[in-house]
Motif scaffolding. Sequence first.
Motif, PDB file in Angstrom:
ATOM      1  N   MET A  69     -12.670   5.503  -3.460  1.00 32.83           N
ATOM      2  CA  MET A  69     -13.936   5.123  -4.067  1.00 32.83           C
ATOM      3  C   MET A  69     -14.503   6.225  -4.964  1.00 32.83           C
ATOM      4  O   MET A  69     -15.254   5.954  -5.880  1.00 32.83           O
ATOM      5  N   LYS A  70     -14.107   7.461  -4.729  1.00 29.03           N
ATOM      6  CA  LYS A  70     -14.582   8.578  -5.555  1.00 29.03           C
ATOM      7  C   LYS A  70     -13.838   8.670  -6.884  1.00 29.03           C
ATOM      8  O   LYS A  70     -14.321   9.296  -7.815  1.00 29.03           O
ATOM      9  N   GLN A  71     -12.672   8.036  -6.958  1.00 29.36           N
ATOM     10  CA  GLN A  71     -11.879   8.106  -8.183  1.00 29.36           C
ATOM     11  C   GLN A  71     -12.671   7.493  -9.337  1.00 29.36           C
ATOM     12  O   GLN A  71     -13.144   6.368  -9.241  1.00 29.36           O
ATOM     13  N   GLU A 104       3.957  11.645   5.181  1.00 33.02           N
ATOM     14  CA  GLU A 104       4.577  10.652   4.291  1.00 33.02           C
ATOM     15  C   GLU A 104       3.677   9.424   4.169  1.00 33.02           C
ATOM     16  O   GLU A 104       3.418   8.941   3.069  1.00 33.02           O
ATOM     17  N   TYR A 105       3.193   8.939   5.294  1.00 32.22           N
ATOM     18  CA  TYR A 105       2.297   7.789   5.271  1.00 32.22           C
ATOM     19  C   TYR A 105       1.043   8.107   4.467  1.00 32.22           C
ATOM     20  O   TYR A 105       0.598   7.308   3.633  1.00 32.22           O
ATOM     21  N   LEU A 106       0.463   9.264   4.698  1.00 33.04           N
ATOM     22  CA  LEU A 106      -0.751   9.684   4.004  1.00 33.04           C
ATOM     23  C   LEU A 106      -0.544   9.694   2.491  1.00 33.04           C
ATOM     24  O   LEU A 106      -1.375   9.181   1.735  1.00 33.04           O
ATOM     25  N   CYS A 107       0.564  10.233   2.044  1.00 37.35           N
ATOM     26  CA  CYS A 107       0.855  10.307   0.606  1.00 37.35           C
ATOM     27  C   CYS A 107       1.087   8.920   0.008  1.00 37.35           C
ATOM     28  O   CYS A 107       0.565   8.593  -1.062  1.00 37.35           O
ATOM     29  N   ILE A 108       1.863   8.109   0.695  1.00 35.66           N
ATOM     30  CA  ILE A 108       2.125   6.744   0.218  1.00 35.66           C
ATOM     31  C   ILE A 108       0.830   5.943   0.176  1.00 35.66           C
ATOM     32  O   ILE A 108       0.541   5.230  -0.785  1.00 35.66           O
ATOM     33  N   CYS A 109       0.053   6.075   1.223  1.00 35.83           N
ATOM     34  CA  CYS A 109      -1.211   5.361   1.322  1.00 35.83           C
ATOM     35  C   CYS A 109      -2.165   5.791   0.205  1.00 35.83           C
ATOM     36  O   CYS A 109      -2.792   4.952  -0.451  1.00 35.83           O
ATOM     37  N   LEU A 134      -3.561   3.192  -2.588  1.00 39.17           N
ATOM     38  CA  LEU A 134      -4.991   2.929  -2.750  1.00 39.17           C
ATOM     39  C   LEU A 134      -5.470   3.296  -4.152  1.00 39.17           C
ATOM     40  O   LEU A 134      -6.248   2.565  -4.761  1.00 39.17           O
ATOM     41  N   LEU A 135      -4.998   4.426  -4.673  1.00 37.23           N
ATOM     42  CA  LEU A 135      -5.412   4.857  -6.004  1.00 37.23           C
ATOM     43  C   LEU A 135      -4.923   3.910  -7.096  1.00 37.23           C
ATOM     44  O   LEU A 135      -5.545   3.804  -8.152  1.00 37.23           O
TER      45      LEU A 135
END
Length: 187
Positions: A59-61, A148-153, A157-158
Amino acid sequence: MFSFLKNTKSRNLVPEQLYGGVMAQARNPAFFTEIGIDDTVMGRFDVLALHVYLFSRRMKQGGDPKALALGQEIFDLFMSDIERALREVGIGDTSVPKRKKAMAKSFYGLIEDVEKPLDAGDHALLEQKIHARYYKDKVNAPSKLLVEYLCICNEKLLSQSISDIYRGDLSWPDPSSLPLDGKPVHA
């Protein structure tokens, strides 16, 4: 007489819909079975906090005020949910604010831990921070899988359209589809 119906129609239900999706994602059993997060009250809180953070980051993007306001609404729902959950597990009224404050501090600590390494693409530092936060003293913990999940996620989302998100349409990657050998597919 039927004023409650009018309030429901005029109220924006998108934040509740989005928060429900965040919660559903955080409850995916793969986090506790395959990715090795402790299936405890605090482990579940940590996974939910991670997803609230990822949503807020999206949302900050771009700095759109409407997106920032929606991110704040989701955070407010998260904090209300923490309070409700604390009461449900039997925490007394006088202790709830103190526990809620500690959990909010933990949430902000999560941001402090992962924001810069995620922004920089520093997977080694991100893995150290994730290991310290989620796996503490565990040897051979699958921290690479969570990174890995964090990066993919984050990438997924972005890449999602903000107009879709405003309509309540948000999709998350499947955490059970990560490689179980711990070798990242993300470069």
